[in-house]
Design a protein around this motif. Structure first.
Motif, PDB file in Angstrom:
ATOM      1  N   GLN A 272     -27.869  34.965 -12.457  1.00  0.00           N
ATOM      2  CA  GLN A 272     -28.857  35.353 -13.468  1.00  0.00           C
ATOM      3  C   GLN A 272     -30.215  35.633 -12.833  1.00  0.00           C
ATOM      4  O   GLN A 272     -30.941  36.531 -13.269  1.00  0.00           O
ATOM      5  N   PHE A 273     -30.546  34.865 -11.805  1.00  0.00           N
ATOM      6  CA  PHE A 273     -31.823  35.066 -11.113  1.00  0.00           C
ATOM      7  C   PHE A 273     -31.770  36.298 -10.226  1.00  0.00           C
ATOM      8  O   PHE A 273     -32.625  37.189 -10.320  1.00  0.00           O
ATOM      9  N   GLN A 274     -30.780  36.370  -9.374  1.00  0.00           N
ATOM     10  CA  GLN A 274     -30.715  37.465  -8.408  1.00  0.00           C
ATOM     11  C   GLN A 274     -30.513  38.821  -9.080  1.00  0.00           C
ATOM     12  O   GLN A 274     -31.086  39.825  -8.649  1.00  0.00           O
ATOM     13  N   ASP A 275     -29.726  38.854 -10.139  1.00  0.00           N
ATOM     14  CA  ASP A 275     -29.544  40.115 -10.866  1.00  0.00           C
ATOM     15  C   ASP A 275     -30.865  40.593 -11.477  1.00  0.00           C
ATOM     16  O   ASP A 275     -31.162  41.797 -11.497  1.00  0.00           O
ATOM     17  N   THR A 276     -31.638  39.631 -11.984  1.00  0.00           N
ATOM     18  CA  THR A 276     -32.932  39.985 -12.593  1.00  0.00           C
ATOM     19  C   THR A 276     -33.899  40.513 -11.549  1.00  0.00           C
ATOM     20  O   THR A 276     -34.569  41.533 -11.762  1.00  0.00           O
ATOM     21  N   ILE A 277     -33.987  39.826 -10.415  1.00  0.00           N
ATOM     22  CA  ILE A 277     -34.899  40.259  -9.364  1.00  0.00           C
ATOM     23  C   ILE A 277     -34.470  41.616  -8.807  1.00  0.00           C
ATOM     24  O   ILE A 277     -35.309  42.468  -8.488  1.00  0.00           O
ATOM     25  N   ALA A 278     -33.166  41.845  -8.696  1.00  0.00           N
ATOM     26  CA  ALA A 278     -32.677  43.153  -8.240  1.00  0.00           C
ATOM     27  C   ALA A 278     -33.111  44.254  -9.194  1.00  0.00           C
ATOM     28  O   ALA A 278     -33.458  45.371  -8.769  1.00  0.00           O
ATOM     29  N   TRP A 279     -33.104  43.957 -10.500  1.00  0.00           N
ATOM     30  CA  TRP A 279     -33.556  44.944 -11.491  1.00  0.00           C
ATOM     31  C   TRP A 279     -35.038  45.243 -11.325  1.00  0.00           C
ATOM     32  O   TRP A 279     -35.451  46.413 -11.368  1.00  0.00           O
ATOM     33  N   VAL A 280     -35.859  44.197 -11.113  1.00  0.00           N
ATOM     34  CA  VAL A 280     -37.293  44.417 -10.894  1.00  0.00           C
ATOM     35  C   VAL A 280     -37.506  45.281  -9.653  1.00  0.00           C
ATOM     36  O   VAL A 280     -38.334  46.202  -9.652  1.00  0.00           O
ATOM     37  N   ALA A 281     -36.755  44.991  -8.602  1.00  0.00           N
ATOM     38  CA  ALA A 281     -36.875  45.780  -7.375  1.00  0.00           C
ATOM     39  C   ALA A 281     -36.519  47.244  -7.627  1.00  0.00           C
ATOM     40  O   ALA A 281     -37.142  48.151  -7.055  1.00  0.00           O
ATOM     41  N   ARG A 282     -35.545  47.497  -8.500  1.00  0.00           N
ATOM     42  CA  ARG A 282     -35.167  48.874  -8.813  1.00  0.00           C
ATOM     43  C   ARG A 282     -36.283  49.609  -9.560  1.00  0.00           C
ATOM     44  O   ARG A 282     -36.485  50.813  -9.381  1.00  0.00           O
ATOM     45  N   LEU A 283     -37.002  48.879 -10.434  1.00  0.00           N
ATOM     46  CA  LEU A 283     -38.146  49.505 -11.113  1.00  0.00           C
ATOM     47  C   LEU A 283     -39.161  50.014 -10.101  1.00  0.00           C
ATOM     48  O   LEU A 283     -39.726  51.109 -10.252  1.00  0.00           O
ATOM     49  N   ILE A 284     -39.398  49.222  -9.066  1.00  0.00           N
ATOM     50  CA  ILE A 284     -40.341  49.639  -8.017  1.00  0.00           C
ATOM     51  C   ILE A 284     -39.780  50.832  -7.260  1.00  0.00           C
ATOM     52  O   ILE A 284     -40.476  51.818  -7.006  1.00  0.00           O
ATOM     53  N   ASP A 285     -38.503  50.758  -6.904  1.00  0.00           N
ATOM     54  CA  ASP A 285     -37.883  51.835  -6.144  1.00  0.00           C
ATOM     55  C   ASP A 285     -37.866  53.151  -6.921  1.00  0.00           C
ATOM     56  O   ASP A 285     -38.009  54.236  -6.335  1.00  0.00           O
ATOM     57  N   LYS A 286     -37.729  53.064  -8.229  1.00  0.00           N
ATOM     58  CA  LYS A 286     -37.699  54.272  -9.057  1.00  0.00           C
ATOM     59  C   LYS A 286     -39.094  54.859  -9.282  1.00  0.00           C
ATOM     60  O   LYS A 286     -39.227  55.965  -9.811  1.00  0.00           O
TER      61      LYS A 286
END
Length: 465
Positions: A272-286
């Motif tokens: 639940q934590f790592q999936d959420t942080i990965a999503w935040v990282a994708r917002l930055i990457d996009k």
């Protein structure tokens, strides 16, 4: 309050302290506590306390209200003097920890949940229980749960609550209207770590590049963003992420530790934590959110006022800063509802503590009791900077904001709806920050995958073995 979540700057000063620190001498002038020092938990005689003490805080916006409290206290207690010093958040903790070493710390200071556990272990704080009991002080007068946060692992109380905070979204209504995003849409956003839900769709649509292309349009250039759909407050958030990502992990059913307060096992390795942080990282990457490097050490309200953010999550203590700008039409919205079916906000609160080396502990205790009373907190509430810990002070803050035509229910509704979770209170806060700052910086900068946080979690939990 300005409890900025660039936690590395806040906590690094504590690393210079060792458990061998002693608390002799120092402090402000005034009556010597004599044998009635209170350092061993004994009651202090506050009834006849006079003299002079020092008080430190870090928020310049709050200093005028607390000076008003000091003025009233001095009027009610002839022969007393409160000397207030204010330091910027980046300097406050380094100055405080250095003053512990030099035996010149303030008699009373604004304390933080991430810090006081270490201060207790270093014998830097005075237990308040016996004094409060003698004076008949009501520790149950605060918003639910706040007073309990300041009871250490030894069962002793080391601070009286002064305020509380929650997190919500600030948005530029000029930008949202231009994008065709309504206030109702903003109030009802949902998200998930897979595709971001309606929340990510709104973020993408609010993002605009230098050519006027939106983030959800063909030809959008993520390398030349003019307005980010969602801002990033001050950095990666280290291991706490109060305004960066905690509202998302909290609404995804994740908990920091095995128990809170005083947990001994962190959960940064959970999906639940790592999936959420990965999503935040994708917002930055996009290109929908700025990079960590671009915002580290920067003020989110200032970037917002400059028209660089359409939305940004931030704490209730920044309300005055966001609404200070006359060039931006500011409004607020709740944090998005996550997979748990609810939205979420970290619930944090400051307190005032007494340094064990104070030469005038009786007056210091009397001042702390006053700071923790309706007499002072109603003054602070009416100043509309923070939400005081006592409900009457909170009511005055709400009334003061309403009088300005500003709706703050997106912050206070977290209490009404019971959608808060506690700031993580554990030992080893400084060491945890050192580990998680680097780990989170790497993930949100795209240098490492979110799965690398499992190794960081192992390092963190080894501190408790």
């Amino acid at each position: 309050m300005a409890r900025r979540t660039t936690w590395k700057a806040a906590l690094v000063g504590a690393a210079v302290l060792s458990l061998a620190l002693t608390a002799c001498g120092g402090g402000s002038g005034g009556s010597d506590g004599g044998s009635d020092t209170g350092a061993d938990g004994g009651a202090l005689d506050t009834t006849t306390a006079t003299g002079e003490i020092s008080y430190w805080l870090w928020e310049n916006a709050q200093q005028p209200a607390y000076q008003s409290c000091a003025d009233l206290f001095q009027q009610q207690n002839p022969g007393t003097k409160i000397n207030i010093s204010q330091y910027a958040w980046d300097d406050y903790w380094n100055k405080l920890t250095t003053s512990f070493v030099a035996n010149s710390a303030p008699d009373v200071f604004t304390d933080h949940l991430s810090k006081y556990g270490e201060f207790v272990s270093q014998d830097q704080l005075v237990p308040l229980d016996a004094t409060l009991a003698k004076d008949g002080f009501d520790v149950n007068q605060y918003q639910p749960g706040l007073a309990d946060l300041w009871v250490g692992q030894d069962g002793k109380r080391y601070g009286l609550p002064k305020d509380f905070d929650t997190v919500s979204l600030f948005y530029n209504s000029k930008f949202t209207e231009a994008a065709g995003v309504t206030a109702d849409q903003l109030r009802t956003m949902v998200w998930n770590p897979t595709d971001g839900g309606t929340y990510e769709k709104v973020i993408a649509h609010l993002t605009v590049d230098e050519n006027g292309k939106r983030g959800d349009e063909a030809g959008f250039d993520k390398s030349r963003v003019k307005v980010y759909g969602l801002g990033l407050d001050g950095g990666s958030g280290a291991g706490v992420g109060q305004t960066q990502w905690s509202m998302y992990t909290g609404s995804n059913g994740w908990q920091f530790t095995d128990k809170n307060p005083w947990g001994t096992h962190y959960n940064y390795d959970q999906p639940q934590f790592q999936d959420t942080i990965a999503w935040v990282a994708r917002l930055i990457d996009k290109g929908y959110m700025p990079s960590v490097a671009a915002v580290t050490g920067q003020s989110a309200p200032d970037i917002f006022a400059a028209g660089k953010y359409a939305m940004v999550a931030d704490g209730s203590w920044t309300l005055k800063g966001f609404y200070a700008s006359e060039s931006v039409e500011v409004a607020t919205a709740p944090t998005p509802v996550g997979p748990s079916g609810r939205n979420a906000s970290m619930y944090n609160g400051l307190a005032d503590s007494i340094w064990v080396g104070s030469k005038n502990k009786p007056l210091a205790a009397k001042w702390v009791e006053f700071l923790g009373s309706p007499a002072c907190q109603d003054i602070v509430g009416a100043d509309a900077v923070v939400f005081p810990a006592i409900p009457s002070g909170t009511d005055k803050a709400e009334a003061a904001w309403k009088a300005k035509g500003i709706d703050i229910t997106s912050f206070t509704s977290h209490l009404d709806n019971q959608t808060t979770f506690l700031f993580p209170i554990t030992d080893h806060a400084s060491e945890i920050t050192n580990v998680m700052q680097a780990a989170m910086d790497d993930v949100l900068s795209g240098k490492k995958p979110a799965s690398s946080l499992t190794e960081a979690n192992t390092q963190v939990n080894q501190l408790f073995q």
